[in-house]
Scaffold this active site. Structure first.
Site, PDB file in Angstrom:
ATOM      1  N   SER A 104       0.854  -1.191   0.000  1.00 44.73           N
ATOM      2  CA  SER A 104       0.000   0.000   0.000  1.00 44.73           C
ATOM      3  C   SER A 104       0.893   1.245   0.000  1.00 44.73           C
ATOM      4  O   SER A 104       2.107   1.145   0.277  1.00 44.73           O
ATOM      5  CB  SER A 104      -0.843  -0.017   1.271  1.00 44.73           C
ATOM      6  OG  SER A 104      -1.414   1.245   1.543  1.00 44.73           O
ATOM      7  N   TYR A 134      -3.738  -0.780   9.963  1.00 48.23           N
ATOM      8  CA  TYR A 134      -3.515  -0.945   8.524  1.00 48.23           C
ATOM      9  C   TYR A 134      -2.098  -0.510   8.158  1.00 48.23           C
ATOM     10  O   TYR A 134      -1.378  -1.209   7.442  1.00 48.23           O
ATOM     11  CB  TYR A 134      -4.564  -0.127   7.758  1.00 48.23           C
ATOM     12  CG  TYR A 134      -4.579  -0.367   6.265  1.00 48.23           C
ATOM     13  CD1 TYR A 134      -5.194  -1.507   5.735  1.00 48.23           C
ATOM     14  CD2 TYR A 134      -3.982   0.526   5.380  1.00 48.23           C
ATOM     15  CE1 TYR A 134      -5.211  -1.733   4.363  1.00 48.23           C
ATOM     16  CE2 TYR A 134      -4.001   0.309   4.009  1.00 48.23           C
ATOM     17  CZ  TYR A 134      -4.622  -0.829   3.507  1.00 48.23           C
ATOM     18  OH  TYR A 134      -4.640  -1.052   2.145  1.00 48.23           O
TER      19      TYR A 134
HETATM   20  P1  NAP Z   1     -11.836  -4.959  -1.308  1.00 46.62           P
HETATM   21  O1  NAP Z   1     -12.674  -4.746  -2.533  1.00 46.62           O
HETATM   22  O2  NAP Z   1     -12.398  -4.725   0.031  1.00 46.62           O
HETATM   23  O3  NAP Z   1     -11.210  -6.420  -1.403  1.00 46.62           O
HETATM   24  C1  NAP Z   1     -10.583  -7.066  -0.316  1.00 46.62           C
HETATM   25  C2  NAP Z   1     -10.653  -8.552  -0.555  1.00 46.62           C
HETATM   26  O4  NAP Z   1     -10.110  -9.229   0.578  1.00 46.62           O
HETATM   27  C3  NAP Z   1     -12.098  -9.026  -0.696  1.00 46.62           C
HETATM   28  O5  NAP Z   1     -12.150 -10.080  -1.609  1.00 46.62           O
HETATM   29  C4  NAP Z   1     -12.379  -9.509   0.703  1.00 46.62           C
HETATM   30  O6  NAP Z   1     -13.436 -10.436   0.798  1.00 46.62           O
HETATM   31  C5  NAP Z   1     -11.056 -10.182   1.032  1.00 46.62           C
HETATM   32  N1  NAP Z   1     -10.965 -10.463   2.458  1.00 46.62           N
HETATM   33  C6  NAP Z   1     -11.020  -9.579   3.468  1.00 46.62           C
HETATM   34  N2  NAP Z   1     -10.970 -10.232   4.647  1.00 46.62           N
HETATM   35  C7  NAP Z   1     -10.855 -11.555   4.361  1.00 46.62           C
HETATM   36  C8  NAP Z   1     -10.774 -12.734   5.139  1.00 46.62           C
HETATM   37  N3  NAP Z   1     -10.806 -12.704   6.471  1.00 46.62           N
HETATM   38  N4  NAP Z   1     -10.671 -13.934   4.497  1.00 46.62           N
HETATM   39  C9  NAP Z   1     -10.673 -13.995   3.150  1.00 46.62           C
HETATM   40  N5  NAP Z   1     -10.771 -12.908   2.355  1.00 46.62           N
HETATM   41  C10 NAP Z   1     -10.865 -11.705   2.957  1.00 46.62           C
HETATM   42  O7  NAP Z   1     -10.577  -4.011  -1.386  1.00 46.62           O
HETATM   43  P2  NAP Z   1      -9.374  -3.921  -2.428  1.00 46.62           P
HETATM   44  O8  NAP Z   1      -9.061  -2.500  -2.523  1.00 46.62           O
HETATM   45  O9  NAP Z   1      -9.632  -4.711  -3.648  1.00 46.62           O
HETATM   46  O10 NAP Z   1      -8.230  -4.597  -1.555  1.00 46.62           O
HETATM   47  C11 NAP Z   1      -7.369  -5.604  -2.026  1.00 46.62           C
HETATM   48  C12 NAP Z   1      -6.011  -5.438  -1.395  1.00 46.62           C
HETATM   49  O11 NAP Z   1      -5.440  -4.220  -1.867  1.00 46.62           O
HETATM   50  C13 NAP Z   1      -6.042  -5.318   0.124  1.00 46.62           C
HETATM   51  O12 NAP Z   1      -4.928  -5.981   0.680  1.00 46.62           O
HETATM   52  C14 NAP Z   1      -5.925  -3.820   0.342  1.00 46.62           C
HETATM   53  O13 NAP Z   1      -5.390  -3.509   1.584  1.00 46.62           O
HETATM   54  C15 NAP Z   1      -4.989  -3.454  -0.787  1.00 46.62           C
HETATM   55  N6  NAP Z   1      -4.964  -2.040  -1.172  1.00 46.62           N
HETATM   56  C16 NAP Z   1      -6.052  -1.412  -1.654  1.00 46.62           C
HETATM   57  C17 NAP Z   1      -5.960  -0.078  -2.025  1.00 46.62           C
HETATM   58  C18 NAP Z   1      -7.101   0.707  -2.579  1.00 46.62           C
HETATM   59  O14 NAP Z   1      -6.958   1.923  -2.785  1.00 46.62           O
HETATM   60  N7  NAP Z   1      -8.237   0.124  -2.858  1.00 46.62           N
HETATM   61  C19 NAP Z   1      -4.751   0.601  -1.898  1.00 46.62           C
HETATM   62  C20 NAP Z   1      -3.650  -0.098  -1.393  1.00 46.62           C
HETATM   63  C21 NAP Z   1      -3.766  -1.409  -1.045  1.00 46.62           C
HETATM   64  P3  NAP Z   1     -14.943  -9.924   1.131  1.00 46.62           P
HETATM   65  O15 NAP Z   1     -15.487  -9.403  -0.163  1.00 46.62           O
HETATM   66  O16 NAP Z   1     -15.610 -11.165   1.619  1.00 46.62           O
HETATM   67  O17 NAP Z   1     -14.829  -8.860   2.174  1.00 46.62           O
END
Ligand code: NAP
Length: 253
Positions: A145, A158
């Site tokens: 991130s 986080y």
């Molecule tokens: P998201 O749409 O909330 O996706 C997160 C994913 O992780 C979802 O599939 C979620 O499943 C899964 N997850 C969460 N808790 C879990 C658990 N206990 N067991 C299994 N799966 C679980 O958000 P995203 O932005 O795509 O995030 C993906 C990654 O990118 C994360 O590591 C996040 O920190 C990172 N990230 C995101 C951003 C951003 O700007 N969006 C920036 C930097 C890093 P559910 O749908 O069931 O909740």
């Protein structure tokens, strides 16, 4: 440069949290490069499965909650049963909790660290052990991130977890590079997914963030596909311990 460098035909990737968001974007990108996908999710990844299968590759859905390390052995077992081996692991599942540091609870600390850091490490360990056992190459891609580089506000667990992801990526690369396992990370900038919904719905924060992104827009899940294919493919065989920002220029400011 030959496209063969980026070809993932016949490979298998385990991707955690790919029912939506960035995980879905990377699953579709790898599938387009010919890779079979093992999707590890708490909820049905039906939409991702449909998109992956439409590219003519296989999708195996494994239901697991990565809030604990209990499902890890079964994830590896089911993957090996169906595909023989896993070549690529993308540790993408992650959660965020927002509250002022003065008010932050132990529950919000533990929940975030368990998914974002502890399960990431122990799934990587299980994957690396399997690679070493079969004497084959392996590619691990951790999702970091901007808060692997910066402090942020109101997200202490986080920030701790994502700073930890950067450090662990280096540690695992240091220990496993000579065994043919590449460990790298992708640091997404501000991307439009569920993770940032609260920020995007806050007019003040949303304007502040947008003004600071040189590219002038939030990123999308598809924006991660190229970096994921690169780090999963032979094109990155001599890249170890690196965290690649895909951030619209955010860190350049
Ligand atoms: P998201 O749409 O909330 O996706 C997160 C994913 O992780 C979802 O599939 C979620 O499943 C899964 N997850 C969460 N808790 C879990 C658990 N206990 N067991 C299994 N799966 C679980 O958000 P995203 O932005 O795509 O995030 C993906 C990654 O990118 C994360 O590591 C996040 O920190 C990172 N990230 C995101 C951003 C951003 O700007 N969006 C920036 C930097 C890093 P559910 O749908 O069931 O909740």
């Amino acid at each position: 440069m030959s496209n063969a460098l980026f070809n993932l035909s016949g490979k298998t990737a385990i991707i955690t949290g790919c029912n939506t968001g960035l995980g879905q974007g990377m699953a579709l990108g790898l599938a387009e490069a010919g890779c079979n996908i093992v999707g590890v999710n708490r909820r049905s990844p039906a939409e991702t499965q449909q998109g992956v299968e439409a590219m003519g590759v296989q999708f195996l859905a494994i239901e697991a909650d990565l809030g604990s390390t209990t499902p890890i052995a079964e994830i590896m077992h089911k993957t090996e049963q169906q595909f023989g081996t896993a070549d690529i692991l993308i540790n993408n599942a992650g959660i965020i909790r927002r509250a002022d540091a003065l008010e932050f609870t132990e529950q919000d600390w533990d929940d975030v660290l368990d998914v974002n850091l502890k399960s990431l490490f122990f799934l990587s360990q299980a994957f690396a052990r399997a690679c070493i056992h079969r004497k084959g190459r392996g590619k691990i891609i951790n999702i970091a991130s901007m808060l692997s580089f910066q402090g942020g506000i109101r997200v202490p667990s986080y920030t701790a977890s994502k700073s930890g992801v950067l450090g662990l990526t280096r540690l695992m690369a240091n220990e496993w590079a000579h065994l043919g396992i590449n460990v790298n990370a992708i640091a997404p900038g501000y991307m439009a997914t569920n993770n940032t919904e609260a920020l995007r719905n806050d007019p003040e924060r949303s304007t502040e963030i947008l003004k600071r992104i040189p590219a002038g827009q939030w990123g999308s899940p598809e924006d991660l596909a190229g970096a994921a294919v690169f780090l999963a493919s032979n094109a990155s065989n001599y890249v170890h311990g690196h965290t690649l920002a895909v951030d619209g220029g955010w860190l350049a400011r």
